[in-house]
Design a protein around this motif. Structure first.
Motif, PDB file in Angstrom:
ATOM      1  N   ALA A 164       2.858 -12.444   8.044  1.00 51.38           N
ATOM      2  CA  ALA A 164       3.545 -11.492   7.165  1.00 51.38           C
ATOM      3  C   ALA A 164       4.847 -12.054   6.601  1.00 51.38           C
ATOM      4  O   ALA A 164       5.274 -11.663   5.510  1.00 51.38           O
ATOM      5  CB  ALA A 164       3.819 -10.196   7.924  1.00 51.38           C
ATOM      6  N   SER A 165       5.465 -12.989   7.322  1.00 47.57           N
ATOM      7  CA  SER A 165       6.734 -13.529   6.824  1.00 47.57           C
ATOM      8  C   SER A 165       6.513 -14.430   5.610  1.00 47.57           C
ATOM      9  O   SER A 165       7.457 -14.849   4.949  1.00 47.57           O
ATOM     10  CB  SER A 165       7.463 -14.294   7.930  1.00 47.57           C
ATOM     11  N   ARG A 166       5.237 -14.738   5.318  1.00 45.49           N
ATOM     12  CA  ARG A 166       4.945 -15.517   4.106  1.00 45.49           C
ATOM     13  C   ARG A 166       4.794 -14.622   2.884  1.00 45.49           C
ATOM     14  O   ARG A 166       4.673 -15.113   1.770  1.00 45.49           O
ATOM     15  CB  ARG A 166       3.657 -16.301   4.304  1.00 45.49           C
ATOM     16  N   LEU A 167       4.761 -13.311   3.115  1.00 41.56           N
ATOM     17  CA  LEU A 167       4.703 -12.385   1.985  1.00 41.56           C
ATOM     18  C   LEU A 167       5.984 -12.531   1.163  1.00 41.56           C
ATOM     19  O   LEU A 167       7.046 -12.807   1.722  1.00 41.56           O
ATOM     20  CB  LEU A 167       4.581 -10.937   2.484  1.00 41.56           C
ATOM     21  N   PRO A 168       5.884 -12.360  -0.170  1.00 45.89           N
ATOM     22  CA  PRO A 168       7.085 -12.498  -0.985  1.00 45.89           C
ATOM     23  C   PRO A 168       8.168 -11.492  -0.586  1.00 45.89           C
ATOM     24  O   PRO A 168       7.904 -10.294  -0.517  1.00 45.89           O
ATOM     25  CB  PRO A 168       6.570 -12.241  -2.405  1.00 45.89           C
ATOM     26  N   ARG A 169       9.347 -12.025  -0.309  1.00 43.80           N
ATOM     27  CA  ARG A 169      10.458 -11.176   0.160  1.00 43.80           C
ATOM     28  C   ARG A 169      10.922 -10.184  -0.904  1.00 43.80           C
ATOM     29  O   ARG A 169      11.556  -9.195  -0.613  1.00 43.80           O
ATOM     30  CB  ARG A 169      11.652 -12.064   0.564  1.00 43.80           C
ATOM     31  N   ARG A 170      10.610 -10.524  -2.156  1.00 48.55           N
ATOM     32  CA  ARG A 170      11.055  -9.644  -3.236  1.00 48.55           C
ATOM     33  C   ARG A 170      10.411  -8.266  -3.147  1.00 48.55           C
ATOM     34  O   ARG A 170      10.994  -7.266  -3.544  1.00 48.55           O
ATOM     35  CB  ARG A 170      10.700 -10.266  -4.594  1.00 48.55           C
ATOM     36  N   TRP A 171       9.172  -8.244  -2.660  1.00 48.88           N
ATOM     37  CA  TRP A 171       8.429  -6.981  -2.647  1.00 48.88           C
ATOM     38  C   TRP A 171       8.218  -6.412  -1.242  1.00 48.88           C
ATOM     39  O   TRP A 171       8.027  -5.235  -1.085  1.00 48.88           O
ATOM     40  CB  TRP A 171       7.069  -7.165  -3.330  1.00 48.88           C
ATOM     41  N   PHE A 172       8.199  -7.301  -0.255  1.00 50.61           N
ATOM     42  CA  PHE A 172       7.909  -6.838   1.098  1.00 50.61           C
ATOM     43  C   PHE A 172       9.151  -6.978   1.977  1.00 50.61           C
ATOM     44  O   PHE A 172       9.593  -8.085   2.254  1.00 50.61           O
ATOM     45  CB  PHE A 172       6.745  -7.608   1.702  1.00 50.61           C
ATOM     46  N   GLY A 173       9.682  -5.848   2.380  1.00 48.18           N
ATOM     47  CA  GLY A 173      10.893  -5.847   3.200  1.00 48.18           C
ATOM     48  C   GLY A 173      10.571  -5.680   4.669  1.00 48.18           C
ATOM     49  O   GLY A 173       9.412  -5.779   5.085  1.00 48.18           O
ATOM     50  N   PRO A 174      11.620  -5.432   5.487  1.00 48.73           N
ATOM     51  CA  PRO A 174      11.441  -5.286   6.932  1.00 48.73           C
ATOM     52  C   PRO A 174      10.475  -4.160   7.306  1.00 48.73           C
ATOM     53  O   PRO A 174       9.818  -4.245   8.349  1.00 48.73           O
ATOM     54  CB  PRO A 174      12.851  -4.992   7.450  1.00 48.73           C
ATOM     55  N   VAL A 175      10.404  -3.118   6.477  1.00 49.54           N
ATOM     56  CA  VAL A 175       9.505  -2.008   6.818  1.00 49.54           C
ATOM     57  C   VAL A 175       8.048  -2.487   6.833  1.00 49.54           C
ATOM     58  O   VAL A 175       7.286  -2.156   7.746  1.00 49.54           O
ATOM     59  CB  VAL A 175       9.696  -0.833   5.826  1.00 49.54           C
ATOM     60  N   SER A 176       7.684  -3.295   5.830  1.00 41.96           N
ATOM     61  CA  SER A 176       6.320  -3.840   5.804  1.00 41.96           C
ATOM     62  C   SER A 176       6.042  -4.657   7.057  1.00 41.96           C
ATOM     63  O   SER A 176       5.024  -4.477   7.723  1.00 41.96           O
ATOM     64  CB  SER A 176       6.133  -4.741   4.583  1.00 41.96           C
ATOM     65  N   LEU A 177       6.961  -5.572   7.347  1.00 41.49           N
ATOM     66  CA  LEU A 177       6.769  -6.451   8.504  1.00 41.49           C
ATOM     67  C   LEU A 177       6.687  -5.646   9.795  1.00 41.49           C
ATOM     68  O   LEU A 177       5.870  -5.940  10.675  1.00 41.49           O
ATOM     69  CB  LEU A 177       7.902  -7.480   8.574  1.00 41.49           C
ATOM     70  N   SER A 178       7.534  -4.630   9.893  1.00 40.45           N
ATOM     71  CA  SER A 178       7.564  -3.810  11.103  1.00 40.45           C
ATOM     72  C   SER A 178       6.255  -3.054  11.298  1.00 40.45           C
ATOM     73  O   SER A 178       5.689  -3.031  12.395  1.00 40.45           O
ATOM     74  CB  SER A 178       8.737  -2.831  11.020  1.00 40.45           C
ATOM     75  N   VAL A 179       5.757  -2.444  10.208  1.00 41.98           N
ATOM     76  CA  VAL A 179       4.506  -1.682  10.298  1.00 41.98           C
ATOM     77  C   VAL A 179       3.338  -2.614  10.636  1.00 41.98           C
ATOM     78  O   VAL A 179       2.527  -2.325  11.521  1.00 41.98           O
ATOM     79  CB  VAL A 179       4.231  -0.917   8.982  1.00 41.98           C
ATOM     80  N   LEU A 180       3.283  -3.757   9.953  1.00 43.77           N
ATOM     81  CA  LEU A 180       2.202  -4.715  10.207  1.00 43.77           C
ATOM     82  C   LEU A 180       2.242  -5.212  11.651  1.00 43.77           C
ATOM     83  O   LEU A 180       1.216  -5.299  12.326  1.00 43.77           O
ATOM     84  CB  LEU A 180       2.302  -5.890   9.233  1.00 43.77           C
ATOM     85  N   ALA A 181       3.453  -5.527  12.112  1.00 42.70           N
ATOM     86  CA  ALA A 181       3.592  -6.018  13.489  1.00 42.70           C
ATOM     87  C   ALA A 181       3.204  -4.935  14.492  1.00 42.70           C
ATOM     88  O   ALA A 181       2.591  -5.225  15.518  1.00 42.70           O
ATOM     89  CB  ALA A 181       5.018  -6.494  13.740  1.00 42.70           C
ATOM     90  N   ALA A 182       3.544  -3.684  14.176  1.00 44.59           N
ATOM     91  CA  ALA A 182       3.206  -2.578  15.083  1.00 44.59           C
ATOM     92  C   ALA A 182       1.691  -2.428  15.197  1.00 44.59           C
ATOM     93  O   ALA A 182       1.154  -2.229  16.290  1.00 44.59           O
ATOM     94  CB  ALA A 182       3.831  -1.276  14.591  1.00 44.59           C
ATOM     95  N   PHE A 183       1.006  -2.553  14.060  1.00 40.17           N
ATOM     96  CA  PHE A 183      -0.460  -2.463  14.095  1.00 40.17           C
ATOM     97  C   PHE A 183      -1.054  -3.629  14.882  1.00 40.17           C
ATOM     98  O   PHE A 183      -1.981  -3.450  15.677  1.00 40.17           O
ATOM     99  CB  PHE A 183      -1.031  -2.423  12.678  1.00 40.17           C
ATOM    100  N   ALA A 184      -0.513  -4.822  14.670  1.00 41.86           N
ATOM    101  CA  ALA A 184      -0.995  -5.990  15.415  1.00 41.86           C
ATOM    102  C   ALA A 184      -0.746  -5.789  16.905  1.00 41.86           C
ATOM    103  O   ALA A 184      -1.576  -6.158  17.747  1.00 41.86           O
ATOM    104  CB  ALA A 184      -0.297  -7.244  14.920  1.00 41.86           C
ATOM    105  N   HIS A 185       0.402  -5.195  17.232  1.00 43.16           N
ATOM    106  CA  HIS A 185       0.777  -4.935  18.619  1.00 43.16           C
ATOM    107  C   HIS A 185      -0.270  -4.071  19.319  1.00 43.16           C
ATOM    108  O   HIS A 185      -0.790  -4.436  20.375  1.00 43.16           O
ATOM    109  CB  HIS A 185       2.146  -4.246  18.637  1.00 43.16           C
ATOM    110  N   ILE A 186      -0.610  -2.932  18.711  1.00 46.76           N
ATOM    111  CA  ILE A 186      -1.600  -2.060  19.368  1.00 46.76           C
ATOM    112  C   ILE A 186      -2.982  -2.696  19.340  1.00 46.76           C
ATOM    113  O   ILE A 186      -3.766  -2.500  20.257  1.00 46.76           O
ATOM    114  CB  ILE A 186      -1.663  -0.647  18.752  1.00 46.76           C
TER     115      ILE A 186
END
Lengths: 171, 133
Positions: A97-119
């Motif tokens: 997810a950290s390779r996603l363009p920072r211009r459009w994807f902020g911490p909320v995206s990374l957090s949600v994606l990581a949370a889904f990966a976590h569960i």
């Protein structure tokens, strides 16, 4: 014996200590549904990912999992295994997810994606090892809902922290 | 500390980026799909009737039919009506089985203990009557 440490090590230790603290706080919070936790220690992981780099974030996250489990007496118990598998899969997700363009994807995206990966990682361990039963599928929607909500909230907290951190003078 | 506080006022709430909204929307969709796929109880296709300790019959639900079964207390009347089933009349005192009404979803069960007759709806796969964890 003196172990040579670098300023980088001190940074990691300080941030990991913060994450461990949050992990401990969360451990004593009662949860309405067993297994559903907000995962506030991941705020630190994500903050470190933004302010430092992925390697540092991985260090902080894994040190937190090991140290907190030792403090709670859960080292190598199923709880620890779930914690570790969740941390590993969410770190893996953050690598992507950290390779996603920072211009459009902020911490909320990374957090949600990581949370889904976590569960996803945790449920995989539950399904394969702890409760090898198809009934586990019944719990998936509950945990997915929790991941969405807590991923969003944690992400907003990170975004907020980053904004104030940017405005504040560097210490 | 003061700088952090004034910064907090300067940034009352972090703004979400376009990709964040996309991620949230996709996640919400995923959650809804998961609920639909894993929580929706499936429609029943078959009815299993047990009498005493034996299976009396396994019938298709897709028919209109009235059955009369004889138990220890007398005659019980069961109605199958295109995808649903119920006890219509029973000789027992409590009448719990009759009051339970129509059964429509797989896994649902109605039991008449005094007359030793039970109805169970079956789906494509066996569902659980309870889950513990």
């Amino acid at each position: 014996m003196q172990i040579q440490t670098t300023p980088q090590d001190h940074h990691i230790a300080r941030l990991a200590a913060l994450a461990i603290g949050l992990h401990m706080v969360e451990a004593i919070l009662p949860s309405p549904i067993p297994g559903v936790k907000p995962g506030i220690a991941n705020i630190v992981t994500l903050f470190v990912l933004y302010r430092f780099d992925l390697t540092t974030a991985a260090w902080v996250s894994l040190l937190r999992v090991f140290a907190a489990s030792l403090l709670l007496g859960q080292f190598l118990t199923p709880t620890f295994m779930l914690s570790l598998s969740g941390a590993l899969t969410s770190l893996l997700m953050l690598v992507l997810a950290s390779r996603l363009p920072r211009r459009w994807f902020g911490p909320v995206s990374l957090s949600v994606l990581a949370a889904f990966a976590h569960i996803a990682g945790q449920l995989l361990v539950v399904r394969l090892w702890l409760i090898p039963h198809v009934g586990v599928a019944y719990l998936v929607p509950v945990f997915a809902t929790a991941a969405l909500i807590f991923g969003l909230v944690n992400g907003l907290v990170v975004a907020r922290l980053l904004a104030s951190h940017d405005a504040a003078p560097r210490s | 500390m003061r700088a952090a506080l004034s910064a907090a006022r300067a940034h009352p709430f972090p703004r979400l980026l376009a990709g964040d909204w996309l991620t949230l929307l996709a996640s919400l969709l995923l959650v809804v799909l998961l609920f639909q796929a894993l929580w929706q109880s499936q429609g029943a296709s078959k009815l299993r009737i047990r009498q005493g300790d034996t299976v009396y019959a396994t019938l298709s639900l897709d028919q209109k039919r009235t059955l009369h079964l004889h138990g220890p207390q007398g005659e019980t009347e069961i109605v199958i009506d295109h995808g649903r089933v119920r006890f219509l009349r029973a000789p027992c005192n409590s009448q719990y089985c009759v009051h339970q009404g129509w059964l429509t979803r797989a896994g649902q069960v109605a039991i008449c203990l005094p007359n030793q007759i039970s109805l169970e709806l079956l789906g494509k796969r066996k569902s659980y009557d309870s889950l513990n964890y």
